[in-house]
Structure formats: structure tokens, C-alpha cells
Design a protein around this motif. Structure first.
Motif, short mmCIF file in Angstrom:
data_model
loop_
_atom_site.label_atom_id
_atom_site.label_comp_id
_atom_site.label_asym_id
_atom_site.label_seq_id
_atom_site.Cartn_x
_atom_site.Cartn_y
_atom_site.Cartn_z
N THR A 228 -3.19 3.72 1.67
CA THR A 228 -3.25 2.31 2.03
C THR A 228 -3.80 1.47 0.88
OG1 THR A 228 -3.56 2.89 4.35
CG2 THR A 228 -4.18 0.66 3.69
N LEU A 229 -4.89 1.92 0.26
CA LEU A 229 -5.46 1.18 -0.86
C LEU A 229 -4.49 1.12 -2.03
CD1 LEU A 229 -7.87 -0.37 -2.05
CD2 LEU A 229 -8.76 1.82 -2.85
N MET A 230 -3.82 2.23 -2.32
CA MET A 230 -2.87 2.26 -3.41
C MET A 230 -1.71 1.29 -3.15
SD MET A 230 -2.95 6.36 -4.15
CE MET A 230 -1.51 6.38 -5.16
N LEU B 247 -15.40 0.69 -5.33
CA LEU B 247 -14.30 1.57 -4.96
C LEU B 247 -14.68 2.61 -3.91
CD1 LEU B 247 -11.34 2.26 -5.33
CD2 LEU B 247 -11.98 3.63 -7.33
N PRO B 248 -15.77 3.35 -4.07
CA PRO B 248 -16.13 4.31 -3.01
C PRO B 248 -16.35 3.62 -1.66
CG PRO B 248 -17.41 4.74 -4.98
CD PRO B 248 -16.68 3.45 -5.21
N LEU B 249 -16.92 2.44 -1.67
CA LEU B 249 -17.15 1.72 -0.41
C LEU B 249 -15.84 1.30 0.23
CD1 LEU B 249 -20.21 -0.44 -1.50
CD2 LEU B 249 -20.22 1.72 -0.24
N LEU B 250 -14.87 0.85 -0.57
CA LEU B 250 -13.57 0.48 -0.04
C LEU B 250 -12.85 1.67 0.60
CD1 LEU B 250 -12.18 -1.81 -2.89
CD2 LEU B 250 -12.79 -2.51 -0.57
N TYR C 125 -13.61 12.45 -2.92
CA TYR C 125 -12.24 12.86 -3.23
C TYR C 125 -11.32 11.65 -3.44
CZ TYR C 125 -7.60 14.87 -2.73
OH TYR C 125 -6.30 15.23 -2.95
N CYS C 126 -11.31 10.73 -2.50
CA CYS C 126 -10.40 9.58 -2.59
C CYS C 126 -10.71 8.70 -3.80
CB CYS C 126 -10.44 8.77 -1.31
SG CYS C 126 -9.69 9.61 0.09
N LEU D 257 -1.98 13.12 0.55
CA LEU D 257 -3.12 12.23 0.30
C LEU D 257 -3.62 11.62 1.61
CD1 LEU D 257 -1.86 10.44 -2.91
CD2 LEU D 257 -3.56 12.26 -2.76
N PRO D 258 -4.93 11.39 1.70
CA PRO D 258 -5.47 10.75 2.90
C PRO D 258 -4.90 9.35 3.09
CG PRO D 258 -7.22 11.72 1.57
CD PRO D 258 -5.96 11.79 0.75
#
Length: 119
Positions: A113-115, A3-6, A86-87, A107-108
Motif C-alpha cells: 500500500t505504501l509503495m 518510515l517505520p511509523l508509517l 522488515y517492511c 510482501l505484506p
């Protein structure tokens, strides 16, 4: 810990990894804000600590429990998530724990986009 990498964030700022030989003093010498300390590699370890203000608050044996407790600590103490993760924290808060934040209109883009793509 994809997740952090994405989200383009550093995975090590999300969870602090320590060698299995690390002492409790080593594990509690990280940032002042709440964080999860993994004793051994995150993928294979079964011991996680929740550290707040350089004190071990809890020991848990499941990664998801450690992360949920970490997020709850930020919420309880009314702290902002670290900028470096944060994200990642917001995604878990909003999409997994289903807890909207008060500032959700700001939100960034990478998080939005991921959501959107995960629905």
C-alpha cells in the motif's frame, strides 16, 4: 524516522539510539544481526556505526550511508531482515535503492500500500 511509523513498525528496532556518553562496548551490545547504532539522537547526530555480530565494522557520518550499508550487510551475508523492521528495510531496498528482492510476490499488504501510494 517517520518510515517505520508509517509502516506500523518500531523505529527503535530499525536504528539503535545511544546517548552521546555511551562507550563502544555499550554500542556493540545490541542484536547479533547487522544494525545501525546512532551516538546521540538520530535527528541531530553525525556519528553512526554499522554493528555486525557485536563488532563495530564501520563509522559513517551520514544517516543514509549507515542505512544503505546496513541493508547491504543483510544482502551480502544472505540474512533476513528482522521481523520488527522488515517492511522498513524492504521499502528502502525496493523504492530508494531500486533493488528488488527474490520474494517480492509475498510482501505484506501495508508495504504494498505504501509503495503504491508513493508512486
Amino acid at each position: 524516522m517517520m518510515l517505520p511509523l508509517l509502516l506500523g513498525e518500531e523505529s527503535l528496532s530499525f536504528v539503535q539510539e545511544y546517548p552521546e556518553s555511551a562507550s563502544l562496548e555499550d554500542v556493540t551490545s545490541g542484536p547479533v544481526t547487522p544494525y545501525v547504532a546512532a551516538v546521540g539522537p538520530v535527528q541531530t547526530t553525525s556519528l553512526f556505526y554499522l554493528i555486525i555480530v557485536n563488532k563495530k565494522v564501520l563509522s559513517v557520518y551520514e544517516f543514509i550511508d549507515a542505512i544503505a550499508l546496513s541493508i547491504m550487510s543483510f544482502y551480502i551475508f544472505w540474512l533476513q531482515y528482522p521481523k520488527t523492521s522488515y517492511c522498513t528495510y524492504k521499502y528502502i531496498q525496493m523504492e530508494i535503492l531500486k533493488r528488488p528482492g527474490v520474494e517480492d510476490g509475498h510482501l505484506p499488504t501495508k508495504l504494498l500500500t505504501l509503495m503504491k501510494n508513493s508512486q
